[in-house]
Design a protein around this motif. Structure first.
Motif, mmCIF file in Angstrom:
data_model
loop_
_atom_site.group_PDB
_atom_site.id
_atom_site.type_symbol
_atom_site.label_atom_id
_atom_site.label_comp_id
_atom_site.label_asym_id
_atom_site.label_seq_id
_atom_site.Cartn_x
_atom_site.Cartn_y
_atom_site.Cartn_z
ATOM 1 N N THR A 85 46.541 39.191 23.659
ATOM 2 C CA THR A 85 47.135 38.874 22.357
ATOM 3 C C THR A 85 48.525 39.485 22.238
ATOM 4 O O THR A 85 48.782 40.577 22.742
ATOM 5 N N TYR A 86 49.386 38.750 21.558
ATOM 6 C CA TYR A 86 50.789 39.142 21.408
ATOM 7 C C TYR A 86 50.928 40.280 20.388
ATOM 8 O O TYR A 86 50.304 40.239 19.325
ATOM 9 N N THR A 87 51.735 41.283 20.717
ATOM 10 C CA THR A 87 52.062 42.339 19.757
ATOM 11 C C THR A 87 53.578 42.353 19.576
ATOM 12 O O THR A 87 54.305 42.493 20.559
ATOM 13 N N ALA A 98 51.975 36.935 29.058
ATOM 14 C CA ALA A 98 52.898 36.275 30.005
ATOM 15 C C ALA A 98 53.645 35.109 29.361
ATOM 16 O O ALA A 98 53.524 33.965 29.814
ATOM 17 N N LYS A 106 37.795 38.206 25.532
ATOM 18 C CA LYS A 106 39.077 38.154 24.810
ATOM 19 C C LYS A 106 40.250 37.849 25.731
ATOM 20 O O LYS A 106 40.446 38.505 26.752
ATOM 21 N N GLU A 131 38.096 41.818 28.841
ATOM 22 C CA GLU A 131 39.442 41.237 28.819
ATOM 23 C C GLU A 131 40.205 41.610 30.082
ATOM 24 O O GLU A 131 39.959 42.654 30.685
ATOM 25 N N GLY A 169 49.014 40.912 30.069
ATOM 26 C CA GLY A 169 49.350 40.462 28.724
ATOM 27 C C GLY A 169 49.453 38.950 28.626
ATOM 28 O O GLY A 169 48.858 38.216 29.437
ATOM 29 N N ILE A 225 55.439 32.173 31.387
ATOM 30 C CA ILE A 225 54.770 31.082 32.118
ATOM 31 C C ILE A 225 53.720 30.361 31.253
ATOM 32 O O ILE A 225 53.004 29.506 31.744
ATOM 33 N N ALA A 271 49.489 30.200 35.230
ATOM 34 C CA ALA A 271 48.823 31.514 35.122
ATOM 35 C C ALA A 271 47.700 31.640 36.141
ATOM 36 O O ALA A 271 46.985 30.674 36.421
HETATM 37 P P1 NAI Z 1 52.458 40.591 30.830
HETATM 38 O O1 NAI Z 1 51.289 41.099 31.563
HETATM 39 O O2 NAI Z 1 52.206 39.527 29.817
HETATM 40 O O3 NAI Z 1 53.550 40.007 31.862
HETATM 41 C C1 NAI Z 1 54.172 40.793 32.886
HETATM 42 C C2 NAI Z 1 54.549 39.872 34.064
HETATM 43 O O4 NAI Z 1 53.355 39.510 34.773
HETATM 44 C C3 NAI Z 1 55.206 38.551 33.641
HETATM 45 O O5 NAI Z 1 56.182 38.204 34.597
HETATM 46 C C4 NAI Z 1 54.062 37.555 33.673
HETATM 47 O O6 NAI Z 1 54.466 36.230 33.942
HETATM 48 C C5 NAI Z 1 53.179 38.102 34.808
HETATM 49 N N1 NAI Z 1 51.764 37.803 34.585
HETATM 50 C C6 NAI Z 1 50.930 38.417 33.706
HETATM 51 N N2 NAI Z 1 49.722 37.885 33.767
HETATM 52 C C7 NAI Z 1 49.756 36.918 34.696
HETATM 53 C C8 NAI Z 1 48.793 35.992 35.200
HETATM 54 N N3 NAI Z 1 47.534 35.965 34.759
HETATM 55 N N4 NAI Z 1 49.194 35.090 36.148
HETATM 56 C C9 NAI Z 1 50.446 35.109 36.624
HETATM 57 N N5 NAI Z 1 51.402 35.973 36.186
HETATM 58 C C10 NAI Z 1 51.060 36.857 35.222
HETATM 59 O O7 NAI Z 1 53.159 41.865 30.137
HETATM 60 P P2 NAI Z 1 54.323 41.963 29.051
HETATM 61 O O8 NAI Z 1 55.383 40.939 29.353
HETATM 62 O O9 NAI Z 1 54.682 43.377 28.983
HETATM 63 O O10 NAI Z 1 53.640 41.616 27.651
HETATM 64 C C11 NAI Z 1 53.712 40.317 27.025
HETATM 65 C C12 NAI Z 1 52.877 40.369 25.739
HETATM 66 O O11 NAI Z 1 51.493 40.623 26.053
HETATM 67 C C13 NAI Z 1 53.291 41.422 24.719
HETATM 68 O O12 NAI Z 1 53.265 40.861 23.438
HETATM 69 C C14 NAI Z 1 52.206 42.486 24.833
HETATM 70 O O13 NAI Z 1 52.016 43.160 23.623
HETATM 71 C C15 NAI Z 1 50.999 41.643 25.182
HETATM 72 N N6 NAI Z 1 49.935 42.390 25.908
HETATM 73 C C16 NAI Z 1 48.658 42.200 25.477
HETATM 74 C C17 NAI Z 1 47.615 42.831 26.106
HETATM 75 C C18 NAI Z 1 46.226 42.587 25.596
HETATM 76 O O14 NAI Z 1 46.020 41.789 24.697
HETATM 77 N N7 NAI Z 1 45.213 43.257 26.143
HETATM 78 C C19 NAI Z 1 47.817 43.711 27.255
HETATM 79 C C20 NAI Z 1 49.208 43.807 27.667
HETATM 80 C C21 NAI Z 1 50.228 43.168 26.990
#
Ligand code: NAI
Length: 352
Positions: A69-71, A280, A66, A274, A278, A283, A289
């Motif tokens: 996914t956006y929440t 991100a 997985k 997974e 999240g 980007i 990524a």
């Molecule tokens: P995020 O992890 O998406 O981002 C936080 C920071 O880390 C951002 O600056 C992003 O650019 C960076 N980042 C994250 N993953 C990266 C990667 N693979 N490579 C390079 N940079 C990376 O956390 P955020 O912003 O709190 O959440 C964004 C969305 O993601 C929200 O809608 C949230 O609900 C969802 N989310 C989903 C998860 C899941 O499906 N398991 C877990 C965590 C958040």
């Protein structure tokens, strides 16, 4: 041939799951992917964020890879779930996020997080290699909280022998399977004598059946201190839901942060792999990524289905690409895009 339900997810999800798929295919593992869509896009086409087709696919495969996914933000997030069957009506259920909804709907009771140092990933430590088993279904996260009056709130911490036994058995079996030697049980039984007392006693009872695995127990605060002083001395950590949640992120910080942290959620006959990060959105779609966490999650999946050789090959190729600085993504101080990083691993897999 192993069938896998692939959920691309939102934001960077399609890029990082795409990278993982290319690498899995290059590894020689025999996998057959079924693509399943959940979330907003699924709602647009089916009226449900978790449509029946997704559950039908998972019933066939019992294996999910997985993407994040956006929440939407805001307190009252309701997930429209459509379970398959003669009356496949759409039911609204309250979950904090889509990812949590899927873990609960599939009964995934263990959260598994390997924590390992990789070369040229900026971090304070060089030789960490441990695995965390977090109980995923009870403890203070059962959601049983109440306001007694405007100034007083309380919450229930629930620990059961059954849930503790099943996560403990999973942990000890896993340690044996992957050849790890020592489990440390985290607890606070000196203060919470009944709840954590039951947790500790039950985990120790299960340990009796595994004389080949060394067992150790640590009060959770002391464990946290030791983890930051000498993380290389730990092998397996068995933790309740709340401690596991906190210590997982602490340990991710020991090896470079959440961006490189893989994870798995495992149940009786189904598992979902997974990355911890999240979607991100900042980007997404820019080839920026880092797919490492997603690739390492798929390595976990390979080990789970018994494709250990393919898992070792990918893990070695990834270490070589980082160690030889053939491609380092921007978040780790390099300049490689998602595709270039993925291609470098594929090249290594071919040449090894
Ligand atoms: P995020 O992890 O998406 O981002 C936080 C920071 O880390 C951002 O600056 C992003 O650019 C960076 N980042 C994250 N993953 C990266 C990667 N693979 N490579 C390079 N940079 C990376 O956390 P955020 O912003 O709190 O959440 C964004 C969305 O993601 C929200 O809608 C949230 O609900 C969802 N989310 C989903 C998860 C899941 O499906 N398991 C877990 C965590 C958040």
């Amino acid at each position: 041939m192993h069938r896998v339900t692939l959920i691309p997810g939102d934001g960077i999800g399609p890029e990082v799951t795409g990278a993982a798929r290319v690498i899995l295919e290059a590894s020689g593992a025999q996998l057959d992917f079924e693509i399943a869509v959940i979330g907003q896009e699924a709602e647009r086409t089916t009226g449900s964020q978790m449509p029946a087709e997704v559950f039908e696919s998972i019933e066939r495969t019992r294996l999910v890879l997985k993407g994040p996914t956006y929440t939407p933000f805001g307190g009252n997030f309701r997930v429209k779930v459509q379970r398959p069957g003669p009356d496949a009506s759409i039911e609204e259920r309250s979950y904090p996020s889509l990812a949590i909804a899927l873990r609960k709907e599939l009964g995934l009771y263990v959260n598994l997080r390997p924590i390992k140092s990789y070369p040229n990933v900026p971090s304070r430590y060089r030789n960490v290699d441990l695995v965390i088993f977090r109980e995923n279904s009870e403890d203070l996260y059962v959601g049983n909280e109440r306001m007694i009056d405007a100034d007083t709130a309380e919450g229930i911490k629930r620990i059961t022998r059954g849930a503790t036994e099943r996560v403990s058995r999973f942990a000890f079996d896993y340690m044996r399977k992957v050849g790890r030697r020592k489990i440390t049980i985290g607890h606070k039984a000196n203060v919470m004598k009944m709840t954590d007392g039951l947790w500790l006693k039950t985990a120790q009872d299960v340990a009796q059946g595994y004389p080949d695995v060394v067992v150790d127990a640590r009060v959770i605060d002391a464990l946290c201190m030791e983890l930051v002083i000498k993380p290389e001395t730990f092998d397996g950590l068995l933790l309740t839901n709340l401690y596991g949640d906190i210590v997982s992120d602490l340990c991710a910080g020991l090896v470079g942060g959440l961006g490189v942290a893989p994870g798995a959620n495992i149940g009786a006959d189904c598992a979902m792999f997974e990355a911890v990060h999240g979607t991100a959105p900042d980007i997404a779609g820019k080839d920026m990524a880092n797919p490492m966490a997603m690739i390492l999650s798929s390595v976990l999946m390979l080990r789970y289905i018994g494709e250990g050789d393919a898992a070792d090959r990918i893990d070695a190729a990834l270490s070589q690409v980082l160690g030889e600085k053939l491609a380092i993504t921007r978040d780790l101080g390099g300049s490689a895009g998602t595709k270039a990083f993925t291609q470098a691993i594929v090249e290594k897999l071919k040449s090894n």
